[in-house]
Design a protein around this motif. Structure first.
Motif, PDB file in Angstrom:
ATOM      1  N   LEU A 268      12.285  13.112 -15.113  1.00  0.00           N
ATOM      2  CA  LEU A 268      11.132  13.871 -15.628  1.00  0.00           C
ATOM      3  C   LEU A 268      10.895  15.169 -14.857  1.00  0.00           C
ATOM      4  CD1 LEU A 268       8.698  10.854 -16.173  1.00  0.00           C
ATOM      5  CD2 LEU A 268       9.983  12.094 -17.928  1.00  0.00           C
ATOM      6  N   LEU A 269      11.918  15.621 -14.143  1.00  0.00           N
ATOM      7  CA  LEU A 269      11.803  16.894 -13.434  1.00  0.00           C
ATOM      8  C   LEU A 269      11.696  18.028 -14.448  1.00  0.00           C
ATOM      9  CD1 LEU A 269      14.533  16.490 -10.650  1.00  0.00           C
ATOM     10  CD2 LEU A 269      12.058  16.326 -10.351  1.00  0.00           C
TER      11      LEU A 269
ATOM     12  N   ASN B 162       4.865   9.284  -9.917  1.00  0.00           N
ATOM     13  CA  ASN B 162       4.481   9.246 -11.326  1.00  0.00           C
ATOM     14  C   ASN B 162       3.728  10.492 -11.780  1.00  0.00           C
ATOM     15  OD1 ASN B 162       5.664   6.777 -11.751  1.00  0.00           O
ATOM     16  ND2 ASN B 162       3.786   5.591 -11.619  1.00  0.00           N
ATOM     17  N   TYR B 163       3.006  11.123 -10.852  1.00  0.00           N
ATOM     18  CA  TYR B 163       2.142  12.232 -11.254  1.00  0.00           C
ATOM     19  C   TYR B 163       2.594  13.600 -10.766  1.00  0.00           C
ATOM     20  CZ  TYR B 163      -1.189   8.809 -12.968  1.00  0.00           C
ATOM     21  OH  TYR B 163      -1.781   7.790 -13.677  1.00  0.00           O
ATOM     22  N   ASN B 164       3.577  13.644  -9.860  1.00  0.00           N
ATOM     23  CA  ASN B 164       4.001  14.921  -9.279  1.00  0.00           C
ATOM     24  C   ASN B 164       5.483  15.170  -9.497  1.00  0.00           C
ATOM     25  OD1 ASN B 164       1.466  15.759  -7.569  1.00  0.00           O
ATOM     26  ND2 ASN B 164       1.785  13.593  -7.180  1.00  0.00           N
TER      27      ASN B 164
ATOM     28  N   GLY C   3      12.817  16.783  -4.090  1.00  0.00           N
ATOM     29  CA  GLY C   3      12.747  16.600  -2.634  1.00  0.00           C
ATOM     30  C   GLY C   3      12.103  15.315  -2.182  1.00  0.00           C
ATOM     31  N   ALA C   4      11.811  14.399  -3.136  1.00  0.00           N
ATOM     32  CA  ALA C   4      11.132  13.151  -2.755  1.00  0.00           C
ATOM     33  C   ALA C   4      12.074  12.142  -2.103  1.00  0.00           C
ATOM     34  CB  ALA C   4      10.481  12.513  -3.979  1.00  0.00           C
ATOM     35  N   GLY C   5      13.379  12.442  -2.148  1.00  0.00           N
ATOM     36  CA  GLY C   5      14.361  11.522  -1.585  1.00  0.00           C
ATOM     37  C   GLY C   5      14.097  11.173  -0.129  1.00  0.00           C
ATOM     38  N   LYS C   6      13.612  12.150   0.631  1.00  0.00           N
ATOM     39  CA  LYS C   6      13.353  11.904   2.067  1.00  0.00           C
ATOM     40  C   LYS C   6      12.232  10.887   2.259  1.00  0.00           C
ATOM     41  CE  LYS C   6      10.514  16.086   2.354  1.00  0.00           C
ATOM     42  NZ  LYS C   6      10.417  17.452   2.868  1.00  0.00           N
TER      43      LYS C   6
ATOM     44  N   TYR D 206       0.839  -1.210   0.000  1.00  0.00           N
ATOM     45  CA  TYR D 206       0.000   0.000   0.000  1.00  0.00           C
ATOM     46  C   TYR D 206       0.872   1.257   0.000  1.00  0.00           C
ATOM     47  CZ  TYR D 206      -3.159   3.650   1.560  1.00  0.00           C
ATOM     48  OH  TYR D 206      -3.853   4.827   1.658  1.00  0.00           O
ATOM     49  N   LYS D 207       1.907   1.251   0.867  1.00  0.00           N
ATOM     50  CA  LYS D 207       2.794   2.419   0.935  1.00  0.00           C
ATOM     51  C   LYS D 207       3.535   2.616  -0.381  1.00  0.00           C
ATOM     52  CE  LYS D 207       3.569   1.938   5.866  1.00  0.00           C
ATOM     53  NZ  LYS D 207       4.220   0.896   6.658  1.00  0.00           N
ATOM     54  N   ARG D 208       3.989   1.496  -0.980  1.00  0.00           N
ATOM     55  CA  ARG D 208       4.708   1.600  -2.261  1.00  0.00           C
ATOM     56  C   ARG D 208       3.789   2.159  -3.339  1.00  0.00           C
ATOM     57  NH1 ARG D 208       5.326  -1.229  -6.998  1.00  0.00           N
ATOM     58  NH2 ARG D 208       4.175  -3.040  -6.321  1.00  0.00           N
ATOM     59  N   GLN D 209       2.529   1.681  -3.363  1.00  0.00           N
ATOM     60  CA  GLN D 209       1.583   2.142  -4.380  1.00  0.00           C
ATOM     61  C   GLN D 209       1.314   3.639  -4.228  1.00  0.00           C
ATOM     62  OE1 GLN D 209       0.637  -0.006  -6.925  1.00  0.00           O
ATOM     63  NE2 GLN D 209       0.137   1.993  -7.750  1.00  0.00           N
ATOM     64  N   THR D 210       1.154   4.070  -2.972  1.00  0.00           N
ATOM     65  CA  THR D 210       0.909   5.499  -2.703  1.00  0.00           C
ATOM     66  C   THR D 210       2.099   6.339  -3.158  1.00  0.00           C
ATOM     67  OG1 THR D 210      -0.442   4.905  -0.796  1.00  0.00           O
ATOM     68  CG2 THR D 210       0.342   7.168  -0.890  1.00  0.00           C
ATOM     69  N   LEU D 211       3.295   5.877  -2.809  1.00  0.00           N
ATOM     70  CA  LEU D 211       4.513   6.600  -3.173  1.00  0.00           C
ATOM     71  C   LEU D 211       4.737   6.568  -4.684  1.00  0.00           C
ATOM     72  CD1 LEU D 211       6.841   8.190  -2.011  1.00  0.00           C
ATOM     73  CD2 LEU D 211       7.969   6.057  -1.375  1.00  0.00           C
ATOM     74  N   THR D 212       4.450   5.421  -5.308  1.00  0.00           N
ATOM     75  CA  THR D 212       4.588   5.280  -6.761  1.00  0.00           C
ATOM     76  C   THR D 212       3.669   6.267  -7.478  1.00  0.00           C
ATOM     77  OG1 THR D 212       5.197   2.945  -6.625  1.00  0.00           O
ATOM     78  CG2 THR D 212       4.288   3.696  -8.718  1.00  0.00           C
ATOM     79  N   ASN D 213       2.417   6.337  -7.042  1.00  0.00           N
ATOM     80  CA  ASN D 213       1.463   7.266  -7.661  1.00  0.00           C
ATOM     81  C   ASN D 213       1.934   8.708  -7.514  1.00  0.00           C
ATOM     82  OD1 ASN D 213      -0.247   5.255  -8.509  1.00  0.00           O
ATOM     83  ND2 ASN D 213      -1.560   5.349  -6.707  1.00  0.00           N
ATOM     84  N   PHE D 214       2.451   9.034  -6.330  1.00  0.00           N
ATOM     85  CA  PHE D 214       2.946  10.401  -6.099  1.00  0.00           C
ATOM     86  C   PHE D 214       4.087  10.710  -7.067  1.00  0.00           C
ATOM     87  CE2 PHE D 214       6.056  13.261  -4.234  1.00  0.00           C
ATOM     88  CZ  PHE D 214       5.277  14.384  -3.999  1.00  0.00           C
TER      89      PHE D 214
END
Length: 205
Positions: A59-60, A22-24, A28-31, A12-20
């Motif tokens: 894709l930044l 992929n779309y955002n 700063g996502a390293g943390k 669940y956590k991986r899916q949430t993070l993956t979606n974030f």
């Protein structure tokens, strides 16, 4: 049951993070990746997140847009690099996709408004299966779709889906005149936001 529950939590956590990712914008996502790695006990999940993060970093905003080269309705190849010097609004869609088709009237309206503007290109890339090529050609003709109409070569396995982390459609991309990422998840044609973006792009610089 406890290890199984923990495993489901990881998924669940991986899916949430993956979606974030992929779309955002992944700046700063390293943390968040670090936090996930500390909490997760599943090496496969950690590897999957690392790969997703790696793609997101490519894709930044301002990074070179991954290139692709697909054929148009006449069978001619159209490499993305050929459009350097113009802002490109890319619609990734398919003939079987209801939400994609609902965006078509709005996309046509946008295209019509900026038809005379040589600095903006509207491109649609179909990820229909090759066996449905005739269906795609028929829809392009019947709905009088304009702009650059292309068909990807391997549907969901096409480079555009892999390189831009596209897991669902419609998906819209904005690429600037230098061939760099402006927005990997651009507003839809039906949105208010895209009208503001287009008006800005159309302004003489």
């Amino acid at each position: 049951d406890q290890p199984r529950s923990r495993g489901l939590g990881d998924v669940y956590k991986r899916q949430t993070l993956t979606n974030f990712l992929n779309y955002n914008d992944a700046t700063g996502a390293g943390k968040y990746i670090e936090m996930f790695n500390k909490m997760s006990t599943d090496d496969k999940q950690k590897k999957a997140i690392a790969e997703t993060h790696s793609t997101a970093l490519k894709l930044l905003i301002g990074k070179p847009a991954p290139t692709f080269n697909y054929t148009n309705t006449k069978g001619e190849e159209v490499p993305l690099e050929n459009l350097r010097g113009k802002s490109v609004y890319v619609d990734v869609w398919a003939t079987w996709c209801g939400p994609c088709k609902r965006e078509i009237p709005h996309l046509k309206e946008l295209e019509e408004k900026y038809h005379e503007n040589n600095d903006i290109v509207f491109m649609s890339v179909s990820i229909d299966q090759m066996k449905d090529k005739d269906k795609w050609l028929k829809m392009v003709e019947e709905k009088e779709l304009s702009g650059v109409q292309l068909m990807a070569d391997k549907d969901w396995k096409s480079s555009i889906c892999k390189d831009y982390a596209i897991r669902g459609i419609p998906r819209f991309l904005l690429i600037d005149k230098d061939g760099n990422i402006m927005d990997k998840n651009a507003p839809r044609p039906s949105s208010k936001e895209i009208k503001e973006v287009m008006a800005n792009l159309a302004m003489p610089k």
